[in-house]
Design a protein around this motif. Structure first.
Motif, PDB file in Angstrom:
ATOM      1  N   HIS A  58       0.857  -1.200   0.000  1.00 13.19           N
ATOM      2  CA  HIS A  58       0.000   0.000   0.000  1.00 13.19           C
ATOM      3  C   HIS A  58       0.885   1.239   0.000  1.00 13.19           C
ATOM      4  CE1 HIS A  58       1.157  -0.303   4.179  1.00 13.19           C
ATOM      5  NE2 HIS A  58       0.851   0.980   4.290  1.00 13.19           N
ATOM      6  N   LEU A  59       0.321   2.310  -0.493  1.00 14.61           N
ATOM      7  CA  LEU A  59       1.068   3.562  -0.586  1.00 14.61           C
ATOM      8  C   LEU A  59       0.971   4.289   0.760  1.00 14.61           C
ATOM      9  CD1 LEU A  59       2.470   5.379  -2.776  1.00 14.61           C
ATOM     10  CD2 LEU A  59       0.243   6.485  -3.047  1.00 14.61           C
ATOM     11  N   PRO A  60       2.094   4.597   1.397  1.00 10.68           N
ATOM     12  CA  PRO A  60       1.999   5.333   2.659  1.00 10.68           C
ATOM     13  C   PRO A  60       1.393   6.719   2.426  1.00 10.68           C
ATOM     14  CG  PRO A  60       4.237   4.524   2.272  1.00 10.68           C
ATOM     15  CD  PRO A  60       3.475   4.316   1.010  1.00 10.68           C
ATOM     16  N   ASN A  61       0.632   7.197   3.408  1.00  7.87           N
ATOM     17  CA  ASN A  61       0.126   8.579   3.280  1.00  7.87           C
ATOM     18  C   ASN A  61       1.260   9.571   3.429  1.00  7.87           C
ATOM     19  OD1 ASN A  61      -2.595   8.103   2.902  1.00  7.87           O
ATOM     20  ND2 ASN A  61      -2.871   7.671   5.095  1.00  7.87           N
ATOM     21  N   HIS A  62       2.065   9.323   4.459  1.00  3.73           N
ATOM     22  CA  HIS A  62       3.177  10.244   4.712  1.00  3.73           C
ATOM     23  C   HIS A  62       4.436   9.404   4.963  1.00  3.73           C
ATOM     24  CE1 HIS A  62       4.681  14.147   6.828  1.00  3.73           C
ATOM     25  NE2 HIS A  62       5.582  13.621   6.027  1.00  3.73           N
ATOM     26  N   LEU A  63       5.323   9.419   4.002  1.00  4.30           N
ATOM     27  CA  LEU A  63       6.560   8.631   4.102  1.00  4.30           C
ATOM     28  C   LEU A  63       7.682   9.524   4.615  1.00  4.30           C
ATOM     29  CD1 LEU A  63       8.167   5.982   3.439  1.00  4.30           C
ATOM     30  CD2 LEU A  63       8.574   6.965   1.171  1.00  4.30           C
ATOM     31  N   LEU A  64       8.273   9.110   5.719  1.00  2.30           N
ATOM     32  CA  LEU A  64       9.466   9.801   6.203  1.00  2.30           C
ATOM     33  C   LEU A  64      10.680   9.067   5.635  1.00  2.30           C
ATOM     34  CD1 LEU A  64       8.527  10.210   9.998  1.00  2.30           C
ATOM     35  CD2 LEU A  64       8.017  11.749   8.082  1.00  2.30           C
ATOM     36  N   VAL A  65      11.631   9.832   5.156  1.00  3.24           N
ATOM     37  CA  VAL A  65      12.845   9.223   4.605  1.00  3.24           C
ATOM     38  C   VAL A  65      14.036   9.739   5.396  1.00  3.24           C
ATOM     39  CG1 VAL A  65      14.305   8.925   2.559  1.00  3.24           C
ATOM     40  CG2 VAL A  65      11.821   9.122   2.290  1.00  3.24           C
ATOM     41  N   MET A  66      14.754   8.827   6.024  1.00  2.00           N
ATOM     42  CA  MET A  66      15.957   9.226   6.746  1.00  2.00           C
ATOM     43  C   MET A  66      17.125   9.030   5.793  1.00  2.00           C
ATOM     44  SD  MET A  66      17.194   7.992  10.490  1.00  2.00           S
ATOM     45  CE  MET A  66      15.723   7.206  10.981  1.00  2.00           C
ATOM     46  N   GLY A  67      17.750  10.128   5.385  1.00  2.00           N
ATOM     47  CA  GLY A  67      18.872  10.033   4.443  1.00  2.00           C
ATOM     48  C   GLY A  67      18.527  10.702   3.121  1.00  2.00           C
ATOM     49  N   ALA A  68      19.256  11.781   2.815  1.00  2.00           N
ATOM     50  CA  ALA A  68      19.010  12.516   1.566  1.00  2.00           C
ATOM     51  C   ALA A  68      20.085  12.212   0.542  1.00  2.00           C
ATOM     52  CB  ALA A  68      18.940  14.014   1.851  1.00  2.00           C
ATOM     53  N   GLY A  69      20.505  10.947   0.477  1.00  2.00           N
ATOM     54  CA  GLY A  69      21.452  10.527  -0.553  1.00  2.00           C
ATOM     55  C   GLY A  69      20.685  10.110  -1.797  1.00  2.00           C
ATOM     56  N   ALA A  70      21.375   9.416  -2.686  1.00  2.00           N
ATOM     57  CA  ALA A  70      20.755   9.031  -3.960  1.00  2.00           C
ATOM     58  C   ALA A  70      19.488   8.199  -3.741  1.00  2.00           C
ATOM     59  CB  ALA A  70      21.761   8.247  -4.794  1.00  2.00           C
ATOM     60  N   SER A 112       2.125   9.915  -2.114  1.00  2.00           N
ATOM     61  CA  SER A 112       2.462  10.090  -0.695  1.00  2.00           C
ATOM     62  C   SER A 112       2.904  11.538  -0.463  1.00  2.00           C
ATOM     63  CB  SER A 112       3.643   9.202  -0.291  1.00  2.00           C
ATOM     64  OG  SER A 112       3.363   7.846  -0.474  1.00  2.00           O
ATOM     65  N   GLN A 113       2.782  12.014   0.769  1.00  2.00           N
ATOM     66  CA  GLN A 113       3.557  13.188   1.170  1.00  2.00           C
ATOM     67  C   GLN A 113       4.899  12.629   1.647  1.00  2.00           C
ATOM     68  OE1 GLN A 113       3.278  16.699   1.233  1.00  2.00           O
ATOM     69  NE2 GLN A 113       5.441  16.325   1.721  1.00  2.00           N
ATOM     70  N   VAL A 114       5.991  13.215   1.182  1.00  2.00           N
ATOM     71  CA  VAL A 114       7.308  12.706   1.575  1.00  2.00           C
ATOM     72  C   VAL A 114       8.088  13.794   2.307  1.00  2.00           C
ATOM     73  CG1 VAL A 114       9.538  11.871   0.702  1.00  2.00           C
ATOM     74  CG2 VAL A 114       7.410  10.977  -0.261  1.00  2.00           C
ATOM     75  N   THR A 115       8.651  13.402   3.444  1.00  2.00           N
ATOM     76  CA  THR A 115       9.517  14.311   4.205  1.00  2.00           C
ATOM     77  C   THR A 115      10.876  13.640   4.349  1.00  2.00           C
ATOM     78  OG1 THR A 115       7.648  15.191   5.433  1.00  2.00           O
ATOM     79  CG2 THR A 115       9.825  15.525   6.408  1.00  2.00           C
ATOM     80  N   ILE A 116      11.916  14.364   3.941  1.00  2.00           N
ATOM     81  CA  ILE A 116      13.276  13.809   3.966  1.00  2.00           C
ATOM     82  C   ILE A 116      14.087  14.514   5.049  1.00  2.00           C
ATOM     83  CG2 ILE A 116      15.382  13.461   2.616  1.00  2.00           C
ATOM     84  CD1 ILE A 116      13.723  13.125   0.149  1.00  2.00           C
ATOM     85  N   ILE A 117      14.765  13.705   5.842  1.00  2.00           N
ATOM     86  CA  ILE A 117      15.544  14.243   6.967  1.00  2.00           C
ATOM     87  C   ILE A 117      16.988  13.795   6.812  1.00  2.00           C
ATOM     88  CG2 ILE A 117      15.817  14.140   9.490  1.00  2.00           C
ATOM     89  CD1 ILE A 117      12.891  13.650   9.660  1.00  2.00           C
ATOM     90  N   ASP A 118      17.911  14.719   6.990  1.00  2.00           N
ATOM     91  CA  ASP A 118      19.325  14.333   6.892  1.00  2.00           C
ATOM     92  C   ASP A 118      20.144  15.212   7.832  1.00  2.00           C
ATOM     93  OD1 ASP A 118      21.068  12.774   4.379  1.00  2.00           O
ATOM     94  OD2 ASP A 118      22.136  13.959   5.889  1.00  2.00           O
ATOM     95  N   VAL A 119      21.178  14.603   8.368  1.00  2.00           N
ATOM     96  CA  VAL A 119      22.043  15.332   9.289  1.00  2.00           C
ATOM     97  C   VAL A 119      22.927  16.345   8.544  1.00  2.00           C
ATOM     98  CG1 VAL A 119      23.898  13.618   9.256  1.00  2.00           C
ATOM     99  CG2 VAL A 119      23.509  14.973  11.330  1.00  2.00           C
TER     100      VAL A 119
END
Ligand SMILES: Cc1cc2nc3c(=O)[nH]c(=O)nc-3n(C[C@H](O)[C@H](O)[C@H](O)COP(=O)(O)OP(=O)(O)OC[C@H]3O[C@@H](n4cnc5c(N)ncnc54)[C@H](O)[C@@H]3O)c2cc1C
Length: 487
Positions: free
Chosen positions: A175-187, A201-208
């Motif tokens: 299933h398609l997530p409503n809001h996907l969090l992505v840890m890591g803004a690499g390739a 999805s709404q996607v939020t990307i988090i990176d240090v």
């Protein structure tokens, strides 16, 4: 051929290859073609990461997402389309179909038809080039270790209590997530983040890291950051995730940005924070193979510190790409079969398959300045100057070329040696290879400007960009900075 060893029969090979991903398959094929008796050992499915959990499914998903996005732009071409439904299970079925088609040409039957023996199971090195697999003991004069890499999971409190995704289970999502969090803004984070955003999805990307893609040229990274934000992806950069929790079936990431605490909520989490080499339980240390933080230590011949043992692919921790895995494997296999070959990493291209693509070869501007000071020329051609890009209504992007001032050959159009080329734009990964060949053959930049390119192709942008290094080229290129871009 078999020989008796401590009462057991032990099958003898010239070359044993451990791991049947991009590196292992290539190593086995080359060694076999060089006349060696070869055994290829794989613990899972032949094809490895690229076929099953990496390049192939990710690019197939990106293709579906791009089509969805392009249909959304139909009105720009005068076409009326009444909405698009994303049938996510069907999208994933098409992804699996792409995998199955490619895997069909890589299976054990194909390897054996080529004269390569295949063993299924976990391989472990023993004394004197013995390899134990599934209770069987094999012996090879030469061993090529191609065991690849796995997702590196950061030791963040709470992460292991959450059902997170990695590339290893992402393509089994139903299933398609409503809001996907992505840890890591690499390739991987950007490619998959954009694909899921485009699929709904709404996607939020988090990176240090404070900037996207620190290995890319800064102009290119800034450009793709802007494009992805305009598509609706949300970014939290410079954000250190300190805790992961799972309130009521959702996912929450507690992070610190510039000394301030924040929490982001989603309903699924993709961890894309890098790779770690598969070096455990192989018996490498006992065999005398030195291992570093990023992988097995190899020299330019792909030799490890143990005589007769070679390594190739992601396990070497050098360039984590399928094409480099295959390149190294070819060299390792040649050396393992009595030939002499050395790896040359002077020109290593790569592509990040966001839409538009990012393509990279050679030095970035910062690297070129650090190495050559002001002794460089830089030209930037916006895609708005490429007629084909305008016709295709895809005029967003840039070709940036970095050239040394010293002429390589002092005649014709002259120009310096190309030190690096960085592109962001449609088909950037295809346009890149003219620069790759030029750099590999040390062709001076004038040749690219001089060679007749067919009109109207995107490749003409390469000629135009190289032309900017010369007065005649500048005179004929209309940079059209004012041309409005879409979406
Ligand atoms: C999501 C994603 C997208 C990617 N996209 C691209 C792309 O577009 N372009 C690109 O160039 N690269 C891409 N990559 C990287 C690419 O997949 C890898 O660089 C490539 O697969 C490395 O090949 P390899 O042969 O070194 O390792 P692998 O493909 O990982 O193969 C190693 C094999 O060894 C086996 N193995 C491990 N230990 C043992 C053991 N003890 N005994 C027997 N077998 C063992 C494993 O099961 C595995 O099959 C992507 C990666 C990911 C994760």
């Amino acid at each position: 051929m078999t020989r008796e060893s401590e009462g057991e029969s032990m099958k003898e090979f010239d070359v044993a290859v451990i791991g049947a991903g991009a590196a292992g398959i290539t190593a086995a094929e080359i060694a076999q073609a060089n006349g060696a008796r070869v055994v290829l050992i794989e613990q899972a499915a032949i094809g490895g990461e690229c076929t099953w959990d990496g390049c192939v499914p990710s690019k197939a998903l990106i293709r579906a997402a791009r089509l969805r996005h392009d249909i959304g732009r139909a009105a720009e071409f005068g076409l009326r389309v009444d909405g698009v439904q994303v049938d996510f299970p069907a999208v994933m079925a098409s992804v699996r179909e792409a995998i199955a088609t490619i895997a069909r040409y890589e299976d054990a039957a194909h390897m054996e038809a080529r004269g390569i023996e295949v063993r299924s199971g976990n391989a472990r090195l023993g004394a004197g080039k013995a390899i134990r697999v599934n209770g069987e003991e094999l012996h090879a004069d030469r061993i090529i270790v191609c065991t690849g890499s796995a997702p590196s999971i950061p030791p963040i409190p709470g992460l292991n209590e959450v059902q997170y995704l990695t590339n290893e289970n992402l393509f089994a999502l139903d299933h398609l997530p409503n809001h996907l969090l992505v840890m890591g803004a690499g390739a991987i984070g950007l490619e998959m983040g954009q694909a899921f955003q485009r699929l709904g999805s709404q996607v939020t990307i988090i990176d240090v890291e404070k900037t996207l893609l620190p290995r890319e040229d800064a102009d290119i990274a800034e450009c793709i950051h802007d494009m992805l934000q305009r598509e609706g992806l949300r970014f939290h950069l410079g954000a250190r995730v300190e805790r992961v929790s799972s309130p009521a079936g959702a996912v929450a990431l507690d992070a610190v940005v510039d000394g301030h605490s924040m929490t982001v909520h989603g309903d699924a989490l993709l961890v894309a924070t890098g790779r770690r080499p598969n070096m455990e339980n192989l018996g490498l240390q006992a065999a005398g193979v030195e291992m570093g933080k990023h992988g097995i230590v190899v020299n330019r011949k792909l030799e490890t510190t143990a005589e007769g043992i070679y390594a190739a692919g992601d396990i070497t921790g050098l360039y984590p790409f399928t094409h480099v895995a295959a390149y190294q494997a070819r060299i390792a296999a040649d050396n393992a079969t009595g030939n002499r070959a050395r790896a040359d990493y002077r020109v290593v291209p790569w592509v990040i398959f966001t839409d538009p693509e990012i393509a990279h070869v050679g030095l970035t501007e910062a690297e070129a300045r650090a190495r050559h000071g002001d002794d460089i020329h830089i030209v930037r051609l916006p895609y708005t100057a490429i007629d084909r890009a305008v016709i295709e209504r895809q005029p967003r992007g840039c070709i940036k070329v970095i050239v040394g001032k010293k002429p390589v050959i002092g005649y014709a159009l002259g120009g310096g040696e190309i030190l690096g080329a960085h592109l962001v734009g449609p088909l950037a990964g295809e346009l890149l290879h003219e620069f790759v060949l030029s750099m590999q053959s040390r062709t001076f930049s004038g040749r690219l400007a001089q060679a007749i390119h067919a009109y109207p192709t995107m490749s003409m942008g390469v000629q135009q960009a190289a032309g900017l290094l010369f007065p005649a080229g500048r005179a004929t290129v209309d940079l059209r900075e004012d041309l409005q871009t879409t979406d």
